[in-house]
Design an enzyme around this catalytic site. Sequence first.
Site, PDB file in Angstrom:
ATOM      1  N   ARG A 252       2.972   8.622   3.536  1.00 55.19           N
ATOM      2  CA  ARG A 252       3.282   8.029   2.539  1.00 55.19           C
ATOM      3  C   ARG A 252       4.345   9.144   1.498  1.00 55.19           C
ATOM      4  O   ARG A 252       4.434   8.210   0.938  1.00 55.19           O
ATOM      5  CB  ARG A 252       1.835   8.180   1.990  1.00 55.19           C
ATOM      6  CG  ARG A 252       0.290   6.544   2.861  1.00 55.19           C
ATOM      7  CD  ARG A 252      -0.454   6.305   2.898  1.00 55.19           C
ATOM      8  NE  ARG A 252      -1.437   5.831   3.280  1.00 55.19           N
ATOM      9  CZ  ARG A 252      -2.271   5.618   4.088  1.00 55.19           C
ATOM     10  NH1 ARG A 252      -3.071   6.571   3.381  1.00 55.19           N
ATOM     11  NH2 ARG A 252      -2.488   5.111   4.600  1.00 55.19           N
ATOM     12  N   TYR A 371       4.624  -0.989   4.822  1.00 57.80           N
ATOM     13  CA  TYR A 371       3.863   0.035   6.067  1.00 57.80           C
ATOM     14  C   TYR A 371       3.507   1.412   6.038  1.00 57.80           C
ATOM     15  O   TYR A 371       2.970   1.834   4.940  1.00 57.80           O
ATOM     16  CB  TYR A 371       5.144  -0.238   7.428  1.00 57.80           C
ATOM     17  CG  TYR A 371       6.420   0.206   6.643  1.00 57.80           C
ATOM     18  CD1 TYR A 371       7.074   1.571   4.916  1.00 57.80           C
ATOM     19  CD2 TYR A 371       7.580   0.478   7.263  1.00 57.80           C
ATOM     20  CE1 TYR A 371       8.408   1.718   5.168  1.00 57.80           C
ATOM     21  CE2 TYR A 371       8.826   1.231   7.417  1.00 57.80           C
ATOM     22  CZ  TYR A 371       9.398   1.345   5.924  1.00 57.80           C
ATOM     23  OH  TYR A 371      10.257   2.171   5.351  1.00 57.80           O
ATOM     24  N   GLU A 372       2.699   2.278   6.305  1.00 58.00           N
ATOM     25  CA  GLU A 372       2.174   3.477   6.674  1.00 58.00           C
ATOM     26  C   GLU A 372       1.378   2.762   4.800  1.00 58.00           C
ATOM     27  O   GLU A 372       0.631   3.837   4.178  1.00 58.00           O
ATOM     28  CB  GLU A 372       3.039   4.640   6.136  1.00 58.00           C
ATOM     29  CG  GLU A 372       4.450   4.531   7.454  1.00 58.00           C
ATOM     30  CD  GLU A 372       3.940   6.153   6.764  1.00 58.00           C
ATOM     31  OE1 GLU A 372       3.937   7.313   6.926  1.00 58.00           O
ATOM     32  OE2 GLU A 372       5.756   5.953   7.865  1.00 58.00           O
ATOM     33  N   GLY A 373       1.027   2.196   5.071  1.00 60.55           N
ATOM     34  CA  GLY A 373      -0.424   1.920   4.296  1.00 60.55           C
ATOM     35  C   GLY A 373       0.012   0.768   3.115  1.00 60.55           C
ATOM     36  O   GLY A 373       1.083   0.985   2.381  1.00 60.55           O
TER      37      GLY A 373
END
Length: 387
Positions: A252, A371-373
């Site tokens: 992140r 993306y990635e949360g």
Amino acid sequence: MTSNQANQGPVFDFSDEQLAVRDAARDFARTYLLPGVIERDETQTFDRELLKKMGEMGFLGMMASPEFGGGGLDTVSYVLAMEEIAKIDASAAVIMSVNNSLVCWGIEKYGSQAQKEKYLSRLTGGEIIGAFCLSEPEAGSDATSQQTTAKDFGDHYLLNGTKNWITNGNTSGVCLVIAQTHEEKKHHGINCLLVEKGWPGFSVGRKENKMGIRASDTHSLMFSDVKVPKENRIGEDGFGFKLAMSTLNGGRIGIAAQALGIASGAFERALDYARQRKAFGKTIFEHQAIQFKLSEMAMRIEAARLLILKAAVLKDQGKDFVKEAAMAKLFASETAMWVTTEAVQIHGGYGYVKEYHVERMMRDAKITQIYEGTSEIQNLVIARALI
């Protein structure tokens, strides 16, 4: 303090090495990535020679140990480089982010010595690119609901399932695949396996026709009775979910830096345009409405940068950075979307055409909120940390 340091703020006093890394990334982006960036977006391709050059320059294994061909650099150096790359080409930045933050870091942090020796030096030098395979058709934000299975057959696993939205899906040479081995244990029964492209039963699905980061290839990956040696499991049995969450926390920071780069690149183009474009007898920069837009763009970008640097410093110090990484990713991605939209507005009709770059940056910015949360998941992570 130099003018460049002043631009970053007085809170962080960058070392000569960190500044040299940033400058090298800036030069690389302007020299090698800027030519052809519009064409790569249109054709949805990324030249293998560019990947090779990124590896030669050290951008694909920045934080990995020199023992395995990495740069041995800190996270601060990494995010400074990520911002410069993303200013020019967000597709190159996400390729770089996945290989550094997810694949190389995951293998070096949790892999065995044999796994590091077999894969890391090839990944850091750009001989092969890595992919991180977590998302599934029914497991996006809810990463515990893994339908991909890795059945234990003693000395090997049989891997079956489908992974969606995989960055570097077709170009990757090795994938970190998250799969369920012990369903009754739920997320405590999940493993992470190193799977090589070309193994029997491993196939690549169609390429996604995306709104943004179009030069980065995104595919579905299918596994049908893929035989994975037991020595290719990373960590102890059942460690896969913890590995995925830990790796994503660091990832992140990389995506936040990508979002920051998109925002700062769009801001620089909007500022240059405002100084040159004339309306009603003066440059549009002299109109208060445009000045207010630019001042808020600069403020939000600086705030995002400071959040990212705080998270990076905490990570380098070995301290808990989960909340700070979520805050950085959330704020930077929201900033990227807002700044790029305003950059298009400042350009007027020119902002809507490809040759001025900002329309591409606006399209690229959106994925950083997903993306990635997703932004919603980042809010959840922050709230849980506060509790």
